[in-house]
Enzyme design. Structure first.
Site, mmCIF file in Angstrom:
data_model
loop_
_atom_site.group_PDB
_atom_site.id
_atom_site.type_symbol
_atom_site.label_atom_id
_atom_site.label_comp_id
_atom_site.label_asym_id
_atom_site.label_seq_id
_atom_site.Cartn_x
_atom_site.Cartn_y
_atom_site.Cartn_z
ATOM 1 N N CYS A 144 3.233 45.467 -24.432
ATOM 2 C CA CYS A 144 2.899 43.875 -24.963
ATOM 3 C C CYS A 144 2.199 43.394 -23.775
ATOM 4 C CB CYS A 144 4.230 43.156 -25.059
ATOM 5 S SG CYS A 144 5.087 43.062 -23.706
ATOM 6 N N CYS A 170 4.151 43.428 -20.435
ATOM 7 C CA CYS A 170 4.025 44.622 -19.643
ATOM 8 C C CYS A 170 2.618 45.405 -19.023
ATOM 9 C CB CYS A 170 4.637 45.895 -20.787
ATOM 10 S SG CYS A 170 6.471 45.153 -20.977
ATOM 11 N N HIS A 211 11.775 44.170 -20.387
ATOM 12 C CA HIS A 211 11.244 45.302 -21.164
ATOM 13 C C HIS A 211 11.075 46.523 -20.469
ATOM 14 C CE1 HIS A 211 8.594 42.365 -24.001
ATOM 15 N NE2 HIS A 211 9.742 41.673 -23.540
ATOM 16 N N GLU A 219 8.838 48.764 -19.629
ATOM 17 C CA GLU A 219 7.688 48.935 -18.618
ATOM 18 C C GLU A 219 8.177 47.954 -17.349
ATOM 19 O OE1 GLU A 219 5.936 49.463 -22.746
ATOM 20 O OE2 GLU A 219 7.258 48.147 -21.753
#
Length: 164
Positions: A91, A94, A61, A63
Site C-alpha cells: 500500500c 508500505c 503493516h 512491510e
C-alpha cells in the site's frame, strides 16, 4: 509485477514464497493476509506480518514491521543493500516506508486487485494519492505558524547531523 530497474534476481521466487508463507501463517493465527521479508546478500535479515488488528496499530503493516525489525537487527535506519519482499503489492504507507528505508529493491507477489478482492482498500488509497488533497475524506491542509521552519533551521545548524 513491474520489473525493477535491476531486474529479477535468481532467488526472488524463494523469498516471495517465504513472504507468502508468513502471510498465510498470519491468517491462521488470526492476523491479516500480509507477510514481508527483508534480505541482504542472500541472508534473511528480518520478517514481518500484518499486526494491525492484533496490536490496534494502523501502521503495523507487514512491510513496516519487517523494516523496523531489519533496522534494529542491522543497527541502522538505512536498508541500502537490502531487498524487501512482500506477499502483496505494498500500500502507499508500505511503499513510502520502503523508499524511506532506502532499500535497493522491492518485490511483491499478489497485487492491489487481489487485496481488494479480499476486502482491503489498498487500491483506493493508491488512487486517492493521485487526486487533489482538497477532495480527500480526511482534510489535509497547511496552516503556517511563526517559527514553523525553526526545527529545520536547528537541524541545518547541527554539524553532527546524520544525513539521510
Amino acid at each position: 509485477m513491474v520489473a525493477s530497474a535491476i531486474g529479477p534476481a535468481a532467488d526472488d521466487e524463494r523469498w516471495l514464497r517465504r513472504a507468502v508463507e508468513f502471510a498465510s501463517a498470519n491468517v491462521a493465527d488470526g492476523g491479516g493476509p500480509f507477510g514481508a521479508v527483508v534480505v541482504r546478500g542472500g541472508v534473511e535479515i528480518a520478517v514481518g506480518q500484518n499486526r494491525v488488528t492484533r496490536d490496534d496499530d494502523p501502521t503495523a503493516h507487514a512491510e513496516v514491521m519487517a523494516i523496523r525489525a531489519a533496522c534494529r537487527a542491522l543497527g541502522t535506519f538505512s536498508l541500502a543493500g537490502c531487498t524487501v519482499y512482500s506477499s502483496c503489492e505494498p500500500c502507499p504507507l508500505c511503499l513510502a516506508a520502503t523508499l524511506w528505508a532506502r532499500a535497493d529493491r522491492l518485490v511483491y507477489a499478489a497485487d492491489r486487485y487481489d487485496a481488494e478482492r479480499a476486502g482491503f482498500d489498498d487500491r483506493r488509497f493508491h488512487a486517492l494519492l493521485g487526486t487533489d488533497p482538497a477532495t480527500w475524506p480526511t482534510p489535509v491542509y497547511r496552516h503556517p505558524v511563526p517559527g514553523a521552519a525553526a526545527p529545520m533551521d536547528a537541524w541545518l545548524a547541527r554539524e553532527d547531523r546524520i544525513h539521510y
